[in-house]
Design a protein around this motif. Structure first.
Motif, PDB file in Angstrom:
ATOM      1  N   SER A   1      -3.790 -23.464   7.840  1.00 42.13           N
ATOM      2  CA  SER A   1      -2.914 -24.424   8.519  1.00 42.13           C
ATOM      3  C   SER A   1      -2.832 -24.063   9.995  1.00 42.13           C
ATOM      4  O   SER A   1      -2.927 -22.891  10.372  1.00 42.13           O
ATOM      5  N   TRP A   2      -2.703 -25.089  10.824  1.00 40.07           N
ATOM      6  CA  TRP A   2      -2.577 -24.874  12.270  1.00 40.07           C
ATOM      7  C   TRP A   2      -1.742 -25.988  12.854  1.00 40.07           C
ATOM      8  O   TRP A   2      -1.849 -27.158  12.435  1.00 40.07           O
ATOM      9  N   SER A   3      -0.905 -25.641  13.805  1.00 40.76           N
ATOM     10  CA  SER A   3      -0.184 -26.619  14.606  1.00 40.76           C
ATOM     11  C   SER A   3       0.059 -26.015  15.973  1.00 40.76           C
ATOM     12  O   SER A   3       0.036 -24.776  16.144  1.00 40.76           O
TER      13      SER A   3
ATOM     14  N   CYS B   1      -6.356 -19.325  14.347  1.00 41.94           N
ATOM     15  CA  CYS B   1      -5.591 -19.344  13.121  1.00 41.94           C
ATOM     16  C   CYS B   1      -6.400 -18.916  11.898  1.00 41.94           C
ATOM     17  O   CYS B   1      -5.884 -18.942  10.771  1.00 41.94           O
TER      18      CYS B   1
ATOM     19  N   ASP C   1      -5.932 -32.090  12.650  1.00 42.81           N
ATOM     20  CA  ASP C   1      -6.104 -32.722  11.335  1.00 42.81           C
ATOM     21  C   ASP C   1      -7.362 -33.575  11.263  1.00 42.81           C
ATOM     22  O   ASP C   1      -8.068 -33.589  10.244  1.00 42.81           O
TER      23      ASP C   1
END
Length: 319
Positions: A37-39, A276, A15
């Motif tokens: 989005s990436w996590s 991603c 982030d």
């Protein structure tokens, strides 16, 4: 599955990085609609679903240098420490291709020392150019000399070329511009003699080499026409390109890998997911196509072949 992929082309997007890049004006990075989005959890889920043992994480375009050397050094350090922490928290699952604050050469040399001596990095990632400074420029020679001394793995990644405002025709730059900027940057390395001066570099070219497989003979011919003869003769363009590694990120099949295999031997091909930035459904489909394709080596699959190649390149990642 009998063999777990080692993914050499995988991206993280913490982030704090997205916030800083967005503040620097990269609201629609490289013409894409938005940041993906990436996590960590989502990345591990994709890996487990597709039989990926290890993902070598890197920051993609637009990199870490947004115009200010000091800010770029700080962001590179923060990204690299964050990624190194992930490799410690998830042993065997992630590796670390560190970012360098190029074109700041002094900052890059400092980060190389920290990355390899303290973070135990697996390699570095270099964009095809940074603010118009391509990789064959003489000012970058100290960086390549240090990477050569360390026998570093150098993962290349394209970015928007100079003049994209006209050349991209309003379309996302990853579609076509990335492919040609990869060819431009690698050709620059070849023509500038970087690869012959620094033979210990182990360079990974993304996206099946972009346009290089069909341009290799043209580059070779122009080298003979325009570069002065050397004694002993320098390796030709095709020979130099055959000594690099290439990943399968993107639409590797049905056409790109067969073209690549007209240039290099199968032992130079590595697996890449491009997650991603490649959405999960597309990444799943690309991996399924790789698993379904016939391997050029008898008794091997593309999964086992690319994994064996990666383990030779990263012996510390063998499991």
């Amino acid at each position: 599955m009998p063999s777990g992929f080692i993914d050499v082309h995988a991206h993280l997007l913490p982030d704090f990085y997205v916030r800083q890049a967005t503040a620097a004006g990269h609201t629609h990075p490289d013409g894409m609609g938005s940041w993906p989005s990436w996590s960590v959890e989502a990345h591990l889920d994709l890996m487990d679903r597709n039989g990926i043992t290890t993902a070598m994480l890197s920051i993609s375009s637009p990199g870490v240098h947004f115009g200010d050397d000091k800010a770029a050094r700080l962001l590179a350090r923060r990204v690299n420490e964050y990624t190194a922490e992930l490799t410690r928290e998830h042993p065997g699952r992630f590796g670390n291709f560190v970012s360098l604050p190029l074109p700041d050469v002094d900052g890059a040399l400092e980060e190389i020392r920290f990355a390899f001596d303290t973070l135990r990095a697996d390699g570095v990632t270099l964009l095809t150019h940074t603010h118009g400074v391509y990789l064959g420029e003489e000012r970058l020679e100290p960086v390549f000399a240090e990477l050569d001394r360390r026998r570093a793995v150098v993962f290349l990644h394209p970015t928007s070329p100079l003049g994209w405002e006209q050349s991209a025709l309003g379309r996302p730059r990853p579609m076509v511009e990335y492919v040609f900027d990869t060819a431009r940057a690698v050709t620059d390395l070849v023509m500038a003699g970087v690869l012959t001066r620094h033979p210990n570099l182990r360079v990974i070219v993304p996206h099946c080499g972009g346009a290089l497989p069909v341009l290799a003979d043209r580059v070779d011919e122009f080298m003979r026409l325009f570069l002065p003869a050397q004694e002993p003769p320098a390796p030709g363009g095709v020979q130099q390109l055959r000594g690099l590694y290439y990943d399968t990120a993107g639409t590797a099949f049905p056409r790109q890998v067969p073209a690549l295999l007209n240039l290099v031997e199968p032992d130079r091909v590595l697996f890449g997911s491009d997650y991603c930035w490649t959405p999960p459904a597309l990444a799943d489909a690309h991996i399924a196509a790789i698993d379904a394709a016939e391997s050029p080596v008898g008794g091997a699959t593309w999964r086992s072949l690319t994994t064996a190649n990666a383990k030779r390149l990263f012996p510390g990642r063998s499991r």
